[in-house]
Write a protein that holds these residues in place. Structure first.
Motif, PDB file in Angstrom:
ATOM      1  N   SER A 114       0.168   5.613  -2.462  1.00 46.15           N
ATOM      2  CA  SER A 114      -0.340   4.646  -3.430  1.00 46.15           C
ATOM      3  C   SER A 114      -0.985   5.329  -4.628  1.00 46.15           C
ATOM      4  O   SER A 114      -1.445   6.473  -4.543  1.00 46.15           O
ATOM      5  N   MET A 115      -1.041   4.595  -5.731  1.00 44.85           N
ATOM      6  CA  MET A 115      -1.745   5.091  -6.909  1.00 44.85           C
ATOM      7  C   MET A 115      -3.224   5.285  -6.588  1.00 44.85           C
ATOM      8  O   MET A 115      -3.856   6.240  -7.026  1.00 44.85           O
ATOM      9  N   VAL A 116      -3.768   4.362  -5.796  1.00 48.64           N
ATOM     10  CA  VAL A 116      -5.137   4.491  -5.289  1.00 48.64           C
ATOM     11  C   VAL A 116      -5.027   4.977  -3.851  1.00 48.64           C
ATOM     12  O   VAL A 116      -4.658   4.217  -2.962  1.00 48.64           O
ATOM     13  N   LEU A 117      -5.322   6.248  -3.621  1.00 47.73           N
ATOM     14  CA  LEU A 117      -5.144   6.852  -2.310  1.00 47.73           C
ATOM     15  C   LEU A 117      -5.914   6.086  -1.241  1.00 47.73           C
ATOM     16  O   LEU A 117      -7.110   5.862  -1.360  1.00 47.73           O
ATOM     17  N   GLY A 118      -5.205   5.674  -0.208  1.00 50.86           N
ATOM     18  CA  GLY A 118      -5.845   5.001   0.910  1.00 50.86           C
ATOM     19  C   GLY A 118      -6.095   3.525   0.713  1.00 50.86           C
ATOM     20  O   GLY A 118      -6.691   2.872   1.578  1.00 50.86           O
ATOM     21  N   GLU A 119      -5.628   2.944  -0.407  1.00 51.85           N
ATOM     22  CA  GLU A 119      -5.913   1.528  -0.642  1.00 51.85           C
ATOM     23  C   GLU A 119      -5.222   0.679   0.432  1.00 51.85           C
ATOM     24  O   GLU A 119      -4.105   0.984   0.872  1.00 51.85           O
TER      25      GLU A 119
END
Length: 424
Positions: A114-119
């Motif tokens: 994801s673009m936001v790691l772990g989202e």
């Protein structure tokens, strides 16, 4: 049967291309059926499976197919469905076969891609994609097993690592950017366009800053009002935007519209009515809700989903250990899944062996019953039965060994003792 994953995401393609390849919620079921038909035209005897995942950051097709070159077939399907030139699309696609496709699915579900790691949102989006694929007949044994294991791996990664502990969401990043434009959000009027999961998350983050007012614009008033009530706000219709837009300092939009909702002319009129007071705009939709040209206006600060992605990367270094741990879990689960796939490949052979053995057994048993019915000695009948079964079971391997030559005979000679080594 080949497992494949074909698609593009925020690391391989700009938002302008991603929005051209995006599937609207009402398109995915139709696309799943179309993908199966696409494969069937190439290999009519196949029993193909397909599922499509489409979010603001990615469009991916997962397939299990007997088509000889399933990767190319899947890539051409995506291009054909969206009327995009394959040569334009190909440099931005990843084409992942077998274990690479499995690893990718596990990483996506776990938030590692994801673009936001772990989202965590991607897991829910993946479950929605699977639900639609199942509803439209896209899931079979292979993809069903792939996705169930993906969800299991995601749960294990999130429960045993710190991968999501320091995750900075898109919504939090939007608040941080807004605070760079305005001294305080408490004095600003905020408009949210849409009422989906991402807008709910954004509304929660901005609402925590106690803005002067919160307004929700949505196609369905009932849903917009339900969200607005949570933040003591009001709801308006999308059709009211031309008359209302100038009232807002902060605008956050994320809808499933296939065309922009806010054009350059509309924003120019709003800025003029605001007497050039700055307007902060965030477009989290793919395809985009706000025309890209709006970003060129002097008094508008427009950020896309890709812009926010750059903001949230700042905390990634502190999570390297968690990422390594998560990758190790995923690699172990990939090997386990591929072992299951390999086992599935020999199921027809095992079934044929069982059927053949059963036919031989029944034939010899019938002979033994006839001998017993004629009054033959039971001990002699049992002896004949056992010898007959042994002879028939060994006939095939003996013939194969007899007719084989050279390397083939040596290979059979080494395999046969393993195949016939049973418990005593």
């Amino acid at each position: 049967m080949q497992l494949v994953a074909v698609g593009l995401n925020h690391t391989t393609a700009p938002v302008a291309l991603r929005e051209r390849l995006a599937f609207g919620p009402d398109q995915i079921g139709q696309a799943v059926q179309a993908a199966r038909q696409w494969f069937a035209r190439i290999e009519p005897r196949g029993n193909d499976e397909s599922a499509i995942l489409s979010t603001c950051n990615r469009t991916e097709m997962y397939a299990a197919s007997e088509v000889p070159n399933a990767l190319d077939a899947a890539a051409h399907f995506l291009a054909d469905f969206h009327k995009v030139n394959p040569s334009e699309l190909r440099p931005h696609l990843y084409l992942l076969p077998q274990h690479e496709a499995v690893r990718h699915a596990f990483r996506v579900a776990s938030g590692l891609d994801s673009m936001v790691l772990g989202e965590p949102q991607i897991l829910g989006q993946m479950k929605d994609a699977v639900r639609v694929a199942e509803e439209y007949g896209g899931l079979g044994t292979y993809l069903h097993q792939l996705f169930q294991r993906s969800f299991s791996v995601a749960k294990e990664v999130r429960s045993t690592t710190e991968i999501g502990a320091a995750s900075v969401s898109m919504a939090a990043a939007a608040v941080r950017l807004a605070e760079r434009i305005f001294d305080t959000i408490r004095e600003q009027h905020v408009l949210f366009i849409g009422a989906g999961e991402m807008i709910e998350l954004c509304a929660t983050h901005f609402g925590a800053q106690l803005p002067k007012s919160v307004t929700v614009a949505n196609r369905t008033m009932e849903r917009g009002e339900a969200l607005a009530r949570r933040f003591d706000g009001r709801a308006i219709r999308l059709a009211d935007l031309p008359n209302e837009l100038h009232k807002f300092d902060i605008v956050v939009s994320c809808t499933a519209s296939s065309l922009p909702l806010i054009g350059l002319g509309l924003v120019e009129r709003a800025i003029k009515a605001r007497r050039h007071k700055p307007m902060f705009m965030v477009d989290l939709a793919v395809p985009r809700d706000i025309e890209a040209e709006v970003g060129r206006l002097n008094d508008v600060f427009l950020y896309t989903v890709d812009d926010l992605g750059k903001v949230v990367q700042s905390g990634i270094e502190s999570r390297r250990a968690a990422v390594a741990q998560a990758e190790a879990i995923i690699e172990t689960r990939v090997q386990s899944f591929m072992h299951w796939v390999d086992d599935r490949a020999v199921v027809p052979l095992i079934r044929d062996l069982h059927d053949t053995s059963e036919a031989l057994r029944l034939h010899e048993l019938e002979r033994a019953r006839k001998l017993l019915a004629r009054g033959e000695d039971p001990e002699a009948v049992l002896e004949a039965l056992s010898r007959g079964l042994t002879a028939k079971f060994l006939h095939g391997p003996q013939q194969a060994l007899h007719h084989a030559k050279g390397d083939e005979r040596a290979r059979l000679a080494s395999l046969l003792p393993q195949l016939f080594r049973g418990r005593r």
